[in-house]
Design a protein around this motif. Structure first.
Motif, PDB file in Angstrom:
ATOM      1  N   GLU A  86      -2.579  -9.773 -10.584  1.00 36.89           N
ATOM      2  CA  GLU A  86      -1.414  -9.318 -11.362  1.00 36.89           C
ATOM      3  C   GLU A  86      -0.121  -9.547 -10.594  1.00 36.89           C
ATOM      4  OE1 GLU A  86       0.689  -7.652 -14.539  1.00 36.89           O
ATOM      5  OE2 GLU A  86      -1.481  -7.826 -14.523  1.00 36.89           O
ATOM      6  N   ALA A  87      -0.218  -9.611  -9.256  1.00 34.54           N
ATOM      7  CA  ALA A  87       0.976  -9.757  -8.413  1.00 34.54           C
ATOM      8  C   ALA A  87       0.931 -11.085  -7.666  1.00 34.54           C
ATOM      9  CB  ALA A  87       1.052  -8.599  -7.423  1.00 34.54           C
ATOM     10  N   ASP A  88       2.002 -11.854  -7.783  1.00 36.85           N
ATOM     11  CA  ASP A  88       2.138 -13.088  -7.001  1.00 36.85           C
ATOM     12  C   ASP A  88       2.705 -12.785  -5.620  1.00 36.85           C
ATOM     13  OD1 ASP A  88       1.246 -14.697  -9.120  1.00 36.85           O
ATOM     14  OD2 ASP A  88       3.271 -14.852  -9.944  1.00 36.85           O
ATOM     15  N   TYR A  89       3.471 -11.711  -5.523  1.00 40.40           N
ATOM     16  CA  TYR A  89       4.068 -11.225  -4.284  1.00 40.40           C
ATOM     17  C   TYR A  89       4.009  -9.710  -4.319  1.00 40.40           C
ATOM     18  CZ  TYR A  89       6.343 -15.811  -3.961  1.00 40.40           C
ATOM     19  OH  TYR A  89       6.597 -17.156  -3.882  1.00 40.40           O
ATOM     20  N   VAL A  90       4.064  -9.105  -3.157  1.00 43.19           N
ATOM     21  CA  VAL A  90       4.221  -7.653  -3.074  1.00 43.19           C
ATOM     22  C   VAL A  90       5.468  -7.396  -2.246  1.00 43.19           C
ATOM     23  CG1 VAL A  90       3.280  -5.523  -2.109  1.00 43.19           C
ATOM     24  CG2 VAL A  90       1.790  -7.076  -3.376  1.00 43.19           C
ATOM     25  N   VAL A  91       6.311  -6.499  -2.735  1.00 45.70           N
ATOM     26  CA  VAL A  91       7.526  -6.135  -2.018  1.00 45.70           C
ATOM     27  C   VAL A  91       7.267  -4.791  -1.352  1.00 45.70           C
ATOM     28  CG1 VAL A  91      10.009  -5.753  -2.170  1.00 45.70           C
ATOM     29  CG2 VAL A  91       8.883  -7.299  -3.792  1.00 45.70           C
ATOM     30  N   THR A  92       7.294  -4.788  -0.014  1.00 51.40           N
ATOM     31  CA  THR A  92       7.066  -3.562   0.743  1.00 51.40           C
ATOM     32  C   THR A  92       7.658  -3.698   2.135  1.00 51.40           C
ATOM     33  OG1 THR A  92       5.427  -1.949   1.512  1.00 51.40           O
ATOM     34  CG2 THR A  92       4.791  -4.282   1.620  1.00 51.40           C
ATOM     35  N   ASN A  93       7.955  -2.566   2.723  1.00 52.28           N
ATOM     36  CA  ASN A  93       8.384  -2.522   4.112  1.00 52.28           C
ATOM     37  C   ASN A  93       7.411  -1.666   4.917  1.00 52.28           C
ATOM     38  OD1 ASN A  93      10.295  -3.524   5.954  1.00 52.28           O
ATOM     39  ND2 ASN A  93      11.202  -1.495   6.124  1.00 52.28           N
ATOM     40  N   ASP A  94       6.258  -1.392   4.338  1.00 50.89           N
ATOM     41  CA  ASP A  94       5.220  -0.565   4.934  1.00 50.89           C
ATOM     42  C   ASP A  94       4.228  -1.489   5.650  1.00 50.89           C
ATOM     43  OD1 ASP A  94       2.536   0.611   5.012  1.00 50.89           O
ATOM     44  OD2 ASP A  94       3.354   2.241   3.817  1.00 50.89           O
ATOM     45  N   LYS A  95       4.195  -1.417   6.988  1.00 55.99           N
ATOM     46  CA  LYS A  95       3.374  -2.349   7.768  1.00 55.99           C
ATOM     47  C   LYS A  95       1.881  -2.289   7.438  1.00 55.99           C
ATOM     48  CE  LYS A  95       2.547  -3.983  12.508  1.00 55.99           C
ATOM     49  NZ  LYS A  95       1.508  -4.804  12.079  1.00 55.99           N
ATOM     50  N   PRO A  96       1.262  -1.103   7.376  1.00 50.97           N
ATOM     51  CA  PRO A  96      -0.164  -1.087   7.028  1.00 50.97           C
ATOM     52  C   PRO A  96      -0.440  -1.671   5.631  1.00 50.97           C
ATOM     53  CG  PRO A  96       0.466   1.007   8.004  1.00 50.97           C
ATOM     54  CD  PRO A  96       1.738   0.231   7.766  1.00 50.97           C
ATOM     55  N   LEU A  97       0.428  -1.376   4.669  1.00 53.84           N
ATOM     56  CA  LEU A  97       0.255  -1.938   3.333  1.00 53.84           C
ATOM     57  C   LEU A  97       0.469  -3.446   3.372  1.00 53.84           C
ATOM     58  CD1 LEU A  97      -0.222  -1.733   0.307  1.00 53.84           C
ATOM     59  CD2 LEU A  97       2.195  -1.134   0.038  1.00 53.84           C
ATOM     60  N   ARG A  98       1.481  -3.892   4.106  1.00 50.73           N
ATOM     61  CA  ARG A  98       1.735  -5.325   4.242  1.00 50.73           C
ATOM     62  C   ARG A  98       0.487  -6.042   4.749  1.00 50.73           C
ATOM     63  NH1 ARG A  98       5.019  -6.851   9.150  1.00 50.73           N
ATOM     64  NH2 ARG A  98       2.923  -6.751   9.950  1.00 50.73           N
ATOM     65  N   ASP A  99      -0.139  -5.488   5.775  1.00 55.57           N
ATOM     66  CA  ASP A  99      -1.330  -6.108   6.345  1.00 55.57           C
ATOM     67  C   ASP A  99      -2.482  -6.151   5.343  1.00 55.57           C
ATOM     68  OD1 ASP A  99       0.118  -6.461   8.674  1.00 55.57           O
ATOM     69  OD2 ASP A  99      -0.800  -4.752   9.706  1.00 55.57           O
ATOM     70  N   ARG A 100      -2.667  -5.085   4.572  1.00 55.19           N
ATOM     71  CA  ARG A 100      -3.728  -5.059   3.557  1.00 55.19           C
ATOM     72  C   ARG A 100      -3.486  -6.128   2.499  1.00 55.19           C
ATOM     73  NH1 ARG A 100      -4.285   0.772   1.120  1.00 55.19           N
ATOM     74  NH2 ARG A 100      -5.980  -0.246  -0.016  1.00 55.19           N
ATOM     75  N   VAL A 101      -2.240  -6.278   2.068  1.00 53.00           N
ATOM     76  CA  VAL A 101      -1.903  -7.255   1.031  1.00 53.00           C
ATOM     77  C   VAL A 101      -2.070  -8.678   1.566  1.00 53.00           C
ATOM     78  CG1 VAL A 101      -0.014  -8.129  -0.404  1.00 53.00           C
ATOM     79  CG2 VAL A 101      -0.406  -5.667  -0.222  1.00 53.00           C
ATOM     80  N   LEU A 102      -1.614  -8.912   2.780  1.00 51.44           N
ATOM     81  CA  LEU A 102      -1.781 -10.239   3.379  1.00 51.44           C
ATOM     82  C   LEU A 102      -3.259 -10.591   3.501  1.00 51.44           C
ATOM     83  CD1 LEU A 102       1.003 -10.130   6.120  1.00 51.44           C
ATOM     84  CD2 LEU A 102       1.002 -11.525   4.032  1.00 51.44           C
TER      85      LEU A 102
END
Length: 122
Positions: A86-102
């Protein structure tokens, strides 16, 4: 978009939608999980900068399409959208969430420098 992305305008002085227009197509379909909206509502009841930032974030979220998810925790809902395609990109500044999405193979848009967003590829 996650909770802290929508709070960036107050907390980090980032013109998040202008930056997204610069990085992505101006007509990008911006989505926000309803779990994020719920979290913003709870945080906006608080006082101080966080409460103001959440209130502004909730107002900004009206510029996005709300999406229901199975997950009720905001970060898990964002990951669910990433995993589902559903998401082509995720916008976040949360490092743990960023790592999960990557780890899901989805690029992340986050803060770089002062008031500027950039894309991190998986």
């Amino acid at each position: 978009m996650d909770t802290n992305a929508l709070m960036m305008p107050v907390e980090l002085n980032v013109r998040v939608f202008d930056e997204l227009d610069r990085l992505l197509a101006a007509d990008a379909d911006l989505v926000v999980p309803t779990a994020v909206l719920d979290e913003l509502e709870k945080l906006s009841a608080g006082s101080g900068t966080e409460g103001v930032a959440a209130s502004v974030g909730a107002d900004l979220a009206t510029r996005c399409r709300a999406v229901e998810t199975e997950e009720s925790y905001a970060d898990d809902a964002v990951v669910e959208l990433a995993e589902s395609g559903e998401a082509d990109y995720v916008v976040t500044n949360d490092k743990p969430l960023r790592d999960r999405v990557l780890d899901c193979g989805i690029p992340v848009v986050g803060i770089r420098g002062h008031a500027t967003l950039a894309i991190t590829e998986p």
